[in-house]
Design an enzyme around this catalytic site. Structure first.
Site, PDB file in Angstrom:
ATOM      1  N   ARG A 171      -8.102  -2.641   3.004  1.00 40.69           N
ATOM      2  CA  ARG A 171      -7.137  -1.635   2.511  1.00 40.69           C
ATOM      3  C   ARG A 171      -6.025  -2.248   1.656  1.00 40.69           C
ATOM      4  O   ARG A 171      -4.964  -1.640   1.463  1.00 40.69           O
ATOM      5  CB  ARG A 171      -6.535  -0.811   3.659  1.00 40.69           C
ATOM      6  CG  ARG A 171      -7.601  -0.100   4.449  1.00 40.69           C
ATOM      7  CD  ARG A 171      -7.109   1.101   5.214  1.00 40.69           C
ATOM      8  NE  ARG A 171      -8.237   1.867   5.736  1.00 40.69           N
ATOM      9  CZ  ARG A 171      -8.839   2.850   5.081  1.00 40.69           C
ATOM     10  NH1 ARG A 171      -8.417   3.250   3.902  1.00 40.69           N
ATOM     11  NH2 ARG A 171      -9.859   3.465   5.612  1.00 40.69           N
ATOM     12  N   LEU A 172      -6.267  -3.417   1.135  1.00 39.95           N
ATOM     13  CA  LEU A 172      -5.278  -4.019   0.227  1.00 39.95           C
ATOM     14  C   LEU A 172      -5.608  -3.547  -1.187  1.00 39.95           C
ATOM     15  O   LEU A 172      -5.940  -4.331  -2.077  1.00 39.95           O
ATOM     16  CB  LEU A 172      -5.319  -5.554   0.328  1.00 39.95           C
ATOM     17  CG  LEU A 172      -5.035  -6.106   1.725  1.00 39.95           C
ATOM     18  CD1 LEU A 172      -5.119  -7.627   1.742  1.00 39.95           C
ATOM     19  CD2 LEU A 172      -3.648  -5.652   2.195  1.00 39.95           C
TER      20      LEU A 172
END
Ligand code: FMN
Length: 192
Positions: A171-172
């Site tokens: 989720r970066l």
């Protein structure tokens, strides 16, 4: 800025056209009425460049009426196979009659007749009424070119803000935001 947002859009759109199985031109169009109440629907992108992003519709539809009250609009592409989205915000201008005529002339005859038959966003008593109207329109233009209906035309969303979102592991995600300030575009990154 290494690249301008329109070049980046061209690259992403070309990849979407090559890789997305369905409707890579489909975009959500958000409009709002004069009280700020929003509505959203899918339309197809039919032209794009630094001057804006173009779609065509019935100008008496709900979206057309909202755009007449409030020229602000937002577009959203979600290319699922590529795990990317592009968000575009700006205000609309109306596509010239010559440009709309040229695009209308390029559509299939059935789509042209459909544009005459449909009172988009108005209530219908039955599907049969619409089909009957289509047959009437077909008979009316039999043997003639179908002209563009006076209420059918294009809008160009002239962007002030364009964000490119790419999925990244854990989720970066990456969010590149381009904003128009004093006539030139500047780029920044957003926290995902
Ligand atoms: C894939 C897809 C593409 C569509 N393309 C258009 C389009 O280009 N123009 C249009 O007026 N409606 C298009 N529609 C229909 C709209 O989503 C919507 O139902 C219609 O325009 C009426 O919207 P409104 O009542 O908010 O004005 C499309 C729908 C889908 C699912």
């Amino acid at each position: 800025m290494a690249i301008d947002p329109f070049e980046l859009f061209d690259q992403w759109f070309a990849e979407a056209r090559a890789r997305e199985p369905n409707d890579p031109e489909a975009m959500a169009l958000a409009t709002a009425d004069q009280d700020g109440r929003p509505s959203v629907r899918i339309v197809l992108l039919k032209g794009h460049g630094p001057e804006g992003f173009v779609f065509y519709t019935n100008q008496r539809s709900r979206k057309g009426e909202e755009l007449a009250q409030n020229r602000s609009a937002a577009l959203l592409f979600h290319w699922k196979s590529l795990r990317r989205q592009v968000r575009i915000e700006g205000s609309v201008s109306i596509v010239s009659c010559a440009e709309a005529d040229a695009y209308f002339a390029s559509r299939s005859r059935d789509s042209q007749l459909g544009a005459w038959a449909s009172d988009q966003s108005r209530a219908l008593d039955s599907r049969a009424t619409f089909e009957q109207r289509f047959e009437e329109v077909k008979a009316r233009f039999d043997g003639h070119d179908v002209p563009r209906p006076p209420t059918w035309g294009g809008y160009r969303v002239v962007p002030q803000r364009i964000e490119f979102w790419t999925a990244r592991p854990h989720r970066l995600h990456e969010r590149r935001l381009f904003t128009l300030q004093d006539g030139s575009w500047s780029e920044g990154l957003l926290y995902p």
